[in-house]
Design a protein around this motif. Sequence first.
Motif, PDB file in Angstrom:
ATOM      1  N   ALA A 227       5.995  -3.468 -12.710  1.00 29.14           N
ATOM      2  CA  ALA A 227       4.304  -3.315 -12.435  1.00 29.14           C
ATOM      3  C   ALA A 227       4.217  -2.251 -11.510  1.00 29.14           C
ATOM      4  CB  ALA A 227       3.975  -4.656 -12.136  1.00 29.14           C
ATOM      5  N   HIS A 228       4.095  -1.049 -11.837  1.00 32.52           N
ATOM      6  CA  HIS A 228       3.763  -0.081 -10.859  1.00 32.52           C
ATOM      7  C   HIS A 228       2.745  -0.179  -9.864  1.00 32.52           C
ATOM      8  CE1 HIS A 228       6.986   2.969 -11.799  1.00 32.52           C
ATOM      9  NE2 HIS A 228       6.761   2.591 -13.247  1.00 32.52           N
ATOM     10  N   THR A 229       2.987   0.492  -8.725  1.00 30.06           N
ATOM     11  CA  THR A 229       1.764   0.548  -7.715  1.00 30.06           C
ATOM     12  C   THR A 229       0.519   1.439  -8.241  1.00 30.06           C
ATOM     13  OG1 THR A 229       3.066  -0.394  -5.955  1.00 30.06           O
ATOM     14  CG2 THR A 229       1.351   1.009  -5.432  1.00 30.06           C
ATOM     15  N   PHE A 230       0.906   2.672  -8.789  1.00 28.11           N
ATOM     16  CA  PHE A 230      -0.107   3.554  -9.038  1.00 28.11           C
ATOM     17  C   PHE A 230      -0.380   3.718 -10.631  1.00 28.11           C
ATOM     18  CE2 PHE A 230       2.559   4.955  -5.509  1.00 28.11           C
ATOM     19  CZ  PHE A 230       1.424   4.712  -4.431  1.00 28.11           C
ATOM     20  N   PRO A 231      -1.491   4.143 -11.008  1.00 29.39           N
ATOM     21  CA  PRO A 231      -2.512   5.137 -10.097  1.00 29.39           C
ATOM     22  C   PRO A 231      -3.511   4.285  -9.453  1.00 29.39           C
ATOM     23  CG  PRO A 231      -3.010   5.306 -12.524  1.00 29.39           C
ATOM     24  CD  PRO A 231      -1.876   4.182 -12.301  1.00 29.39           C
ATOM     25  N   HIS A 232      -3.368   3.052  -8.796  1.00 26.14           N
ATOM     26  CA  HIS A 232      -4.472   2.404  -7.924  1.00 26.14           C
ATOM     27  C   HIS A 232      -4.289   3.319  -6.580  1.00 26.14           C
ATOM     28  CE1 HIS A 232      -5.955  -0.966  -5.601  1.00 26.14           C
ATOM     29  NE2 HIS A 232      -5.932  -1.592  -6.714  1.00 26.14           N
ATOM     30  N   VAL A 233      -5.532   3.391  -6.413  1.00 26.19           N
ATOM     31  CA  VAL A 233      -6.034   3.837  -4.918  1.00 26.19           C
ATOM     32  C   VAL A 233      -5.494   2.917  -3.817  1.00 26.19           C
ATOM     33  CG1 VAL A 233      -7.783   5.169  -5.728  1.00 26.19           C
ATOM     34  CG2 VAL A 233      -7.957   3.091  -4.847  1.00 26.19           C
ATOM     35  N   PRO A 234      -4.832   3.644  -2.669  1.00 31.03           N
ATOM     36  CA  PRO A 234      -4.994   5.036  -2.379  1.00 31.03           C
ATOM     37  C   PRO A 234      -3.630   5.616  -3.254  1.00 31.03           C
ATOM     38  CG  PRO A 234      -3.965   3.706  -0.714  1.00 31.03           C
ATOM     39  CD  PRO A 234      -4.493   2.691  -1.558  1.00 31.03           C
ATOM     40  N   LEU A 235      -3.860   6.953  -3.330  1.00 34.62           N
ATOM     41  CA  LEU A 235      -2.827   7.685  -4.197  1.00 34.62           C
ATOM     42  C   LEU A 235      -1.835   8.231  -3.358  1.00 34.62           C
ATOM     43  CD1 LEU A 235      -5.590   8.630  -6.979  1.00 34.62           C
ATOM     44  CD2 LEU A 235      -3.892   6.804  -7.041  1.00 34.62           C
ATOM     45  N   PHE A 236      -0.467   7.902  -3.922  1.00 33.25           N
ATOM     46  CA  PHE A 236       0.479   8.612  -3.132  1.00 33.25           C
ATOM     47  C   PHE A 236       1.389   8.968  -4.060  1.00 33.25           C
ATOM     48  CE2 PHE A 236      -1.178   5.864   0.117  1.00 33.25           C
ATOM     49  CZ  PHE A 236      -1.117   6.911   1.227  1.00 33.25           C
ATOM     50  N   ALA A 237       2.036  10.377  -4.268  1.00 25.99           N
ATOM     51  CA  ALA A 237       3.081  10.666  -4.908  1.00 25.99           C
ATOM     52  C   ALA A 237       4.169  11.378  -4.076  1.00 25.99           C
ATOM     53  CB  ALA A 237       2.845  11.947  -5.962  1.00 25.99           C
ATOM     54  N   SER A 238       5.611  11.433  -4.630  1.00 27.40           N
ATOM     55  CA  SER A 238       6.423  12.192  -4.005  1.00 27.40           C
ATOM     56  C   SER A 238       6.421  13.561  -4.042  1.00 27.40           C
ATOM     57  CB  SER A 238       7.774  11.579  -4.491  1.00 27.40           C
ATOM     58  OG  SER A 238       8.124  12.249  -5.813  1.00 27.40           O
ATOM     59  N   ALA A 239       7.205  14.147  -2.900  1.00 27.83           N
ATOM     60  CA  ALA A 239       7.300  15.781  -2.750  1.00 27.83           C
ATOM     61  C   ALA A 239       7.263  16.376  -4.080  1.00 27.83           C
ATOM     62  CB  ALA A 239       7.964  15.928  -1.841  1.00 27.83           C
ATOM     63  N   ASP A 240       8.203  15.924  -5.022  1.00 26.73           N
ATOM     64  CA  ASP A 240       8.418  16.462  -6.363  1.00 26.73           C
ATOM     65  C   ASP A 240       7.294  16.400  -7.168  1.00 26.73           C
ATOM     66  OD1 ASP A 240      11.095  16.882  -5.287  1.00 26.73           O
ATOM     67  OD2 ASP A 240      11.765  15.003  -6.708  1.00 26.73           O
TER      68      ASP A 240
END
Length: 463
Positions: A227-240
């Motif tokens: 059960a992924h955390t995203f794309p629920h806000v606040p949004l964070f992605a890895s550097a890639d």
Amino acid sequence: MNMKRTIFPLRSLLLALTCASALASPKPNVILIFADDLGYGDLGCYGAEKIRTPQLDRMADEGVRFTDFYVAAEVCTPSRAALLTGRYPLRSGMCGDIERVLFANSKGGLPPAEITIAEALRGAGYATMHIGKWHLGIHEGSRPLDQGFEHSFGLPYSNDMDPRPGLPKGATSSPTPPADGWNVALMRDGKIIEQPADQTTLTKRYTEEAVKFIGEHKTQPFFLYLAHTFPHVPLFASADFKGKSKAGIYGDTVEELDWSVGQILETLRKEKLEQNTLVVFTSDNGPWLIMGEAGGSAGPLRDGKGSTWDGGMRVPCVAWMPGRIKPAVSSQMVQAMDWFPTALSLAEVKLPEGVVLDGVNLSPLLLENQPLAERPYFFYRGPHLFACRLGPWKAHFFTQGAYGGPAKQSHEPPLLYHLGNDPGEKNNVAADQPEVLEQIKSAVSAHQAKMVAGPKQLKSTKP
Ligand code: MG
């Protein structure tokens, strides 16, 4: 010497026979991947133009892509309870209209008596793991390890809960949210291992855990709930992935989820498990439109998260099991509570006795392309039945703004839309279809006459 020579081939033969029978009917693995707040229009294979999702598009090409898939609620907690139990959230008490989801300080949770897919499959020898957001309770009896999962790695609830004191207004929906803005913990098997959780690497770490779990269970059937955390806000992605999509940070997080799905399918192929693993990808509710650019898109559908219009509850859903499920686009009306009986059927596990289930086994549809019998589907907001779909028709008895106004309105006659001709629910045709309305009303009456609400786990008004 002779004895040895005789015994050794006999042993080999027995071993070979044992392996052959194990290979002939290995129990299938089940992986449910649940995105959070991903909208109907947010994947390439569902019409997204600015978000690239090549892995999910390929999964859809190789599997069944459902155009008319619904979750059981317009917000997180009840939708998750329904997915894992196969029951409308009202039955488990996991819904409310004052508190619509569990919060960090909520007292309720998924009742221990509820049987999850994990519990049912674990009883049949499955290894079970939860990865990602839980949001079904933090108290004894409701936690992942209490509800059938042998292992758990992830967040106890949404990533925007437990905000740091003094967090600036608008931080949650910001395209550049502060990394230390929320105090939510990353937990493993019930113990905090990092607080605040570094949200920028969550998708990566969930994926690594999933790949590791699959690799460790090549010979034992498993159930993985990711059960992924995203794309629920606040949004964070890895550097890639940060800054790489054409749809801002929202697109970045979805593209990272797409990469994650690719990693999982590739691992299954590498381990030669792909023909014996059902993978389902879907979302817990529609896009959170009030978040503006940090919210997704429901494509042609009306409204989004928080609403019983189709945009709130009709979401992408792809089922994949190469060699078993033939590639197709299906417009059959299916729903999240169907995965409980479907998973148990594939695992040849009997349905729990004395439990009212609200889904049907999709195996005949998935494996033999047999159409489903027509059935009504009920749209709840908290404990209240707002709408019902039957065939292509959807009747709204009540409507209400997703968040804030407009206030709750009742409709008599109900509003009626033909979703095939009018997926955006714009043209009310109630006046022309009195017979359809009567059919829907009697389906609702039959459903409500038998509905038994569970003890309330969230604050709500009476059903
Ligand atoms: Mg959600």
